[in-house]
Design a protein around this motif. Structure first.
Motif, PDB file in Angstrom:
ATOM      1  N   HIS A   1      44.709  74.589  55.252  1.00  0.00           N
ATOM      2  CA  HIS A   1      45.258  75.213  56.453  1.00  0.00           C
ATOM      3  C   HIS A   1      45.951  74.230  57.384  1.00  0.00           C
ATOM      4  N   VAL A   2      45.709  72.939  57.218  1.00  0.00           N
ATOM      5  CA  VAL A   2      46.245  71.937  58.139  1.00  0.00           C
ATOM      6  C   VAL A   2      46.893  70.821  57.339  1.00  0.00           C
ATOM      7  N   GLY A   3      48.060  70.403  57.779  1.00  0.00           N
ATOM      8  CA  GLY A   3      48.684  69.240  57.174  1.00  0.00           C
ATOM      9  C   GLY A   3      50.071  69.507  56.642  1.00  0.00           C
ATOM     10  N   ILE A   4      50.604  68.482  56.045  1.00  0.00           N
ATOM     11  CA  ILE A   4      51.944  68.486  55.472  1.00  0.00           C
ATOM     12  C   ILE A   4      51.878  69.112  54.078  1.00  0.00           C
ATOM     13  N   PRO A   5      52.774  70.045  53.750  1.00  0.00           N
ATOM     14  CA  PRO A   5      52.771  70.578  52.392  1.00  0.00           C
ATOM     15  C   PRO A   5      53.327  69.558  51.394  1.00  0.00           C
TER      16      PRO A   5
ATOM     17  N   ALA B   1      47.013  61.212  58.137  1.00  0.00           N
ATOM     18  CA  ALA B   1      45.917  60.231  58.079  1.00  0.00           C
ATOM     19  C   ALA B   1      45.226  60.243  56.715  1.00  0.00           C
ATOM     20  N   GLU B   2      45.080  61.428  56.103  1.00  0.00           N
ATOM     21  CA  GLU B   2      44.446  61.510  54.784  1.00  0.00           C
ATOM     22  C   GLU B   2      45.268  60.787  53.715  1.00  0.00           C
ATOM     23  N   MET B   3      46.572  60.621  53.990  1.00  0.00           N
ATOM     24  CA  MET B   3      47.461  59.972  53.026  1.00  0.00           C
ATOM     25  C   MET B   3      47.914  58.603  53.525  1.00  0.00           C
ATOM     26  N   ASP B   4      47.071  57.988  54.392  1.00  0.00           N
ATOM     27  CA  ASP B   4      47.317  56.647  54.944  1.00  0.00           C
ATOM     28  C   ASP B   4      48.644  56.516  55.682  1.00  0.00           C
ATOM     29  N   GLN B   5      48.962  57.505  56.500  1.00  0.00           N
ATOM     30  CA  GLN B   5      50.149  57.466  57.344  1.00  0.00           C
ATOM     31  C   GLN B   5      49.735  57.640  58.797  1.00  0.00           C
ATOM     32  N   SER B   6      50.566  57.213  59.693  1.00  0.00           N
ATOM     33  CA  SER B   6      50.318  57.381  61.125  1.00  0.00           C
ATOM     34  C   SER B   6      50.309  58.875  61.460  1.00  0.00           C
ATOM     35  N   PRO B   7      49.386  59.310  62.311  1.00  0.00           N
ATOM     36  CA  PRO B   7      49.370  60.719  62.708  1.00  0.00           C
ATOM     37  C   PRO B   7      50.670  61.155  63.396  1.00  0.00           C
TER      38      PRO B   7
ATOM     39  N   GLU C   1      58.365  60.091  51.835  1.00  0.00           N
ATOM     40  CA  GLU C   1      58.599  60.239  50.396  1.00  0.00           C
ATOM     41  C   GLU C   1      57.238  60.193  49.714  1.00  0.00           C
ATOM     42  N   ALA C   2      57.112  60.802  48.568  1.00  0.00           N
ATOM     43  CA  ALA C   2      55.836  60.823  47.846  1.00  0.00           C
ATOM     44  C   ALA C   2      55.318  59.415  47.582  1.00  0.00           C
ATOM     45  N   LEU C   3      56.208  58.478  47.340  1.00  0.00           N
ATOM     46  CA  LEU C   3      55.788  57.098  47.068  1.00  0.00           C
ATOM     47  C   LEU C   3      55.150  56.434  48.284  1.00  0.00           C
ATOM     48  N   ASP C   4      55.397  56.994  49.489  1.00  0.00           N
ATOM     49  CA  ASP C   4      54.796  56.455  50.714  1.00  0.00           C
ATOM     50  C   ASP C   4      53.340  56.883  50.869  1.00  0.00           C
ATOM     51  N   LEU C   5      52.906  57.868  50.117  1.00  0.00           N
ATOM     52  CA  LEU C   5      51.618  58.522  50.337  1.00  0.00           C
ATOM     53  C   LEU C   5      50.565  58.059  49.338  1.00  0.00           C
ATOM     54  N   THR C   6      49.319  58.066  49.810  1.00  0.00           N
ATOM     55  CA  THR C   6      48.201  57.739  48.923  1.00  0.00           C
ATOM     56  C   THR C   6      47.502  59.021  48.490  1.00  0.00           C
TER      57      THR C   6
ATOM     58  N   THR D   1      38.151  66.799  44.528  1.00  0.00           N
ATOM     59  CA  THR D   1      38.628  65.717  43.675  1.00  0.00           C
ATOM     60  C   THR D   1      39.855  65.076  44.313  1.00  0.00           C
ATOM     61  N   TRP D   2      40.348  64.027  43.707  1.00  0.00           N
ATOM     62  CA  TRP D   2      41.520  63.329  44.219  1.00  0.00           C
ATOM     63  C   TRP D   2      42.788  64.001  43.723  1.00  0.00           C
ATOM     64  N   TRP D   3      43.770  64.061  44.598  1.00  0.00           N
ATOM     65  CA  TRP D   3      45.092  64.612  44.289  1.00  0.00           C
ATOM     66  C   TRP D   3      46.135  63.545  44.580  1.00  0.00           C
ATOM     67  N   ASN D   4      47.078  63.373  43.664  1.00  0.00           N
ATOM     68  CA  ASN D   4      48.177  62.426  43.842  1.00  0.00           C
ATOM     69  C   ASN D   4      49.426  63.191  44.262  1.00  0.00           C
ATOM     70  N   PRO D   5      49.977  62.899  45.442  1.00  0.00           N
ATOM     71  CA  PRO D   5      51.212  63.565  45.864  1.00  0.00           C
ATOM     72  C   PRO D   5      52.373  63.168  44.955  1.00  0.00           C
TER      73      PRO D   5
END
Length: 98
Positions: free
Chosen positions: A23-27, A46-52, A60-65, A78-82
């Motif tokens: 319900h919350v966050g970037i698609p 924040a969940e993907m190691d980015q500034s809020p 870009e997907a490569l910027d995300l964890t 489980t873990w999801w890879n963007p």
């Protein structure tokens, strides 16, 4: 890579509207590391190691964890890879909110 249209007969808008996307966050289009299933999920910067304060349209997907989210096929968190930031869906949501 950003993705704005349906892929491989997937309805990305319907996946985003599903409660399983969150319900919350970037698609983002993401792949479950457990089963390999690809689904639209929401994750906060924040969940993907980015500034809020990051502008999600610049990501870009490569910027995300990887981030943790429920996989209903695996029946666990489980873990999801963007693999793509769904900027088209994000922008259409912003347009609907105005």
């Amino acid at each position: 890579m950003s993705a704005d249209t349906d892929q491989d007969d997937r309805d990305l808008k319907a996946e985003l509207a599903s409660p399983t996307a969150g319900h919350v966050g970037i698609p983002v289009d993401a792949i479950c590391v457990g089963c390999g299933r690809m689904r639209v999920k929401r994750a906060t910067p924040a969940e993907m190691d980015q500034s809020p304060q990051v502008d999600p349209t610049t990501l870009e997907a490569l910027d995300l964890t990887s981030f943790k989210h429920v996989c209903h096929l695996c029946r666990s968190a489980t873990w999801w890879n963007p693999v793509a930031v769904l900027t088209g869906l994000l922008e259409s949501e912003r347009g609907e909110q105005k």
